[in-house]
Design a protein around this motif. Sequence first.
Motif, PDB file in Angstrom:
ATOM      1  N   VAL A  21       0.877   6.435   1.231  1.00  0.00           N
ATOM      2  CA  VAL A  21       1.408   5.967  -0.054  1.00  0.00           C
ATOM      3  C   VAL A  21       1.669   7.141  -0.978  1.00  0.00           C
ATOM      4  CG1 VAL A  21       0.838   4.652  -2.122  1.00  0.00           C
ATOM      5  CG2 VAL A  21       0.373   3.676   0.133  1.00  0.00           C
ATOM      6  N   MET A  22       0.749   8.101  -1.015  1.00  0.00           N
ATOM      7  CA  MET A  22       0.941   9.274  -1.872  1.00  0.00           C
ATOM      8  C   MET A  22       2.162  10.075  -1.445  1.00  0.00           C
ATOM      9  SD  MET A  22      -2.921  10.713  -2.439  1.00  0.00           S
ATOM     10  CE  MET A  22      -4.204   9.717  -3.196  1.00  0.00           C
ATOM     11  N   VAL A 134      13.494   3.072  -7.178  1.00  0.00           N
ATOM     12  CA  VAL A 134      12.268   3.830  -7.468  1.00  0.00           C
ATOM     13  C   VAL A 134      11.585   3.285  -8.720  1.00  0.00           C
ATOM     14  CG1 VAL A 134      11.385   6.094  -8.140  1.00  0.00           C
ATOM     15  CG2 VAL A 134      13.039   5.910  -6.288  1.00  0.00           C
ATOM     16  N   GLY A 135      12.376   3.012  -9.746  1.00  0.00           N
ATOM     17  CA  GLY A 135      11.794   2.531 -10.984  1.00  0.00           C
ATOM     18  C   GLY A 135      11.153   1.159 -10.869  1.00  0.00           C
ATOM     19  N   SER A 136      11.665   0.322  -9.990  1.00  0.00           N
ATOM     20  CA  SER A 136      11.142  -1.042  -9.882  1.00  0.00           C
ATOM     21  C   SER A 136      10.047  -1.188  -8.836  1.00  0.00           C
ATOM     22  CB  SER A 136      12.292  -2.007  -9.555  1.00  0.00           C
ATOM     23  OG  SER A 136      12.903  -1.660  -8.322  1.00  0.00           O
ATOM     24  N   THR A 137      10.030  -0.330  -7.833  1.00  0.00           N
ATOM     25  CA  THR A 137       9.072  -0.512  -6.729  1.00  0.00           C
ATOM     26  C   THR A 137       7.911   0.482  -6.738  1.00  0.00           C
ATOM     27  OG1 THR A 137      10.396   0.900  -5.257  1.00  0.00           O
ATOM     28  CG2 THR A 137      10.876  -1.471  -5.252  1.00  0.00           C
ATOM     29  N   SER A 138       8.086   1.643  -7.362  1.00  0.00           N
ATOM     30  CA  SER A 138       7.026   2.653  -7.300  1.00  0.00           C
ATOM     31  C   SER A 138       5.691   2.164  -7.877  1.00  0.00           C
ATOM     32  CB  SER A 138       7.474   3.924  -8.037  1.00  0.00           C
ATOM     33  OG  SER A 138       8.520   4.557  -7.335  1.00  0.00           O
ATOM     34  N   PHE A 144      -0.488  -0.892  -4.470  1.00  0.00           N
ATOM     35  CA  PHE A 144      -0.942  -1.194  -3.108  1.00  0.00           C
ATOM     36  C   PHE A 144      -1.916  -0.133  -2.611  1.00  0.00           C
ATOM     37  CE2 PHE A 144      -0.306  -0.247   1.431  1.00  0.00           C
ATOM     38  CZ  PHE A 144      -0.804  -1.422   1.983  1.00  0.00           C
ATOM     39  N   GLY A 145      -1.573   1.143  -2.845  1.00  0.00           N
ATOM     40  CA  GLY A 145      -2.485   2.210  -2.435  1.00  0.00           C
ATOM     41  C   GLY A 145      -3.819   2.128  -3.166  1.00  0.00           C
ATOM     42  N   THR A 146      -3.779   1.756  -4.444  1.00  0.00           N
ATOM     43  CA  THR A 146      -5.017   1.626  -5.214  1.00  0.00           C
ATOM     44  C   THR A 146      -5.885   0.491  -4.685  1.00  0.00           C
ATOM     45  OG1 THR A 146      -4.012   2.555  -7.196  1.00  0.00           O
ATOM     46  CG2 THR A 146      -5.949   1.169  -7.503  1.00  0.00           C
ATOM     47  N   GLY A 180      -1.281   6.326 -10.483  1.00  0.00           N
ATOM     48  CA  GLY A 180      -0.733   7.371 -11.351  1.00  0.00           C
ATOM     49  C   GLY A 180       0.552   7.959 -10.805  1.00  0.00           C
ATOM     50  N   LEU A 181       0.583   8.191  -9.485  1.00  0.00           N
ATOM     51  CA  LEU A 181       1.806   8.719  -8.886  1.00  0.00           C
ATOM     52  C   LEU A 181       2.950   7.714  -8.982  1.00  0.00           C
ATOM     53  CD1 LEU A 181       0.391  10.474  -5.680  1.00  0.00           C
ATOM     54  CD2 LEU A 181       1.283  11.566  -7.750  1.00  0.00           C
TER      55      LEU A 181
END
Length: 256
Positions: A21-22, A134-138, A144-146, A180-181
């Motif tokens: 994810v990162m 990118v703006g809508s899914t990041s 998800f990673g969190t 955060g990323l």
Amino acid sequence: MTYDSTLISYFLHASIVVKCVMFILIGASILSWSYIFQRFFYLKKAARQMNQFEKIFRSGEALNQLYLNVQQQLTDLSSIQAVFSAGYQEFKALQKAGVKNIPLMVENIKRATRVAQMREQDQLESRLHFLAIVGSTSPYIGLFGTVWGIMQAFRALANVSQAIIAMDAPGIAEALIPTGLGLFAAIPAVIAYNRFVTDLTRLINRLDAFQEELINRFTRITIEASSKNDSDTTQLPFTSTSNNPDHLIHQTMIQE
């Protein structure tokens, strides 16, 4: 230095899913920033070229000379130059075919310029969809990673008889990094996308207005040429008396 090494250690101790994810978010952020700079300079150049061409077009320069100047830049045509070239080529083709019906001419020129504008609009809009994605899914990818990282942190606590917050804090901290990323990738992309959409809308409106100006100028040229031909035709019977019926009748009476 301690802060950087802590972040690196968080990354190294993260699970494979969180690491993926990162990597995805870092890659998306790098690409979005590169597209942001590329689109910024591209749209700025397009606006500058449009200003220059509109100034020349409205100065009254002959359209044939303006077309020749445009054709010398085949490798670097601006959007407005491409629309002008398409309209002028259609206008000359209609003139060559002898079309004098002004509504038909206007409709054909509109179609030609509209097709050229749609091609140019595709180029102007390129890479904007990536910024929107990118703006809508990041943020959701980061979330998800969190969630995955927190799940792994609590799963590790299940094997401990006495859990304290100090044991769970590192796992939760590394799980929050993807969020955060995700925000770091999404916020600039959303801001840039909204800015570019506004600039693009302004450019498209200017192209629409230029099409109307171009068609008006073609129509005026056609009307002036038609009026001149009509005036020349009406003057022909008065310039020669050889074909005048009254004159022929007068000559016959004299001969008799």
